[in-house]
Design a protein around this motif. Structure first.
Motif, short mmCIF file in Angstrom:
data_model
loop_
_atom_site.label_atom_id
_atom_site.label_comp_id
_atom_site.label_asym_id
_atom_site.label_seq_id
_atom_site.Cartn_x
_atom_site.Cartn_y
_atom_site.Cartn_z
N CYS A 10 73.24 46.79 44.30
CA CYS A 10 71.92 46.50 43.76
C CYS A 10 72.12 46.31 42.09
N THR A 13 73.49 42.94 41.25
CA THR A 13 72.64 41.82 41.75
C THR A 13 71.46 41.84 40.77
N LEU A 105 74.06 37.06 47.10
CA LEU A 105 72.71 37.61 46.68
C LEU A 105 71.70 37.96 47.66
#
Length: 126
Positions: A10, A13, A105
């Motif tokens: 996370c 990303t 993603l």
């Protein structure tokens, strides 16, 4: 261990979305030399709509920042869903070479949504 892996994914990303969003305002990343002609035309068409790129950039920055913070991760994933759908469709039609990165993603965002499914139930239940 699973939460640590998810937190790292996370973070990466979210930072990639923040980077893409900031580039829409500051234009600091150079255009790749081998960009397909169809992708250049698509980008020029998006640029003709004056409000579109700032809106997408703001959503990318907000969603990316929310995704990096564990407490707001579920909201960040939902904010990024329309953005990633647009990225996916653009890559499918104009530059299929970007699909592996887009797939990663999508996988991270899908994992966040699946991991936080109970938080979304009040939105969809009666």
């Amino acid at each position: 261990m699973k939460q640590k892996i998810l937190s790292i994914l996370c973070l990466l990303t979210g930072l990639s979305f923040v980077n893409a969003g900031l580039d829409k305002f500051l234009h600091y990343m150079p255009m790749p030399a081998d960009l397909p002609e169809k992708m250049i035309k698509t980008g020029m068409a998006f640029a003709q709509i004056g409000w579109l790129m700032p809106l997408v950039g703001a959503a990318e920055i907000a969603g990316g920042l929310l995704l990096t913070i564990p407490r707001t991760r579920a909201l960040g994933a939902i904010v990024l869903v329309p953005v990633i759908v647009g990225v996916l469709l653009t890559n499918m039609t104009a530059a299929p070479s970007g699909l592996p990165f887009v797939s990663v993603l999508i996988a991270v965002i899908a994992w966040v949504i699946a991991d936080n499914w109970r938080k979304y139930l009040p939105i969809v239940s009666r």
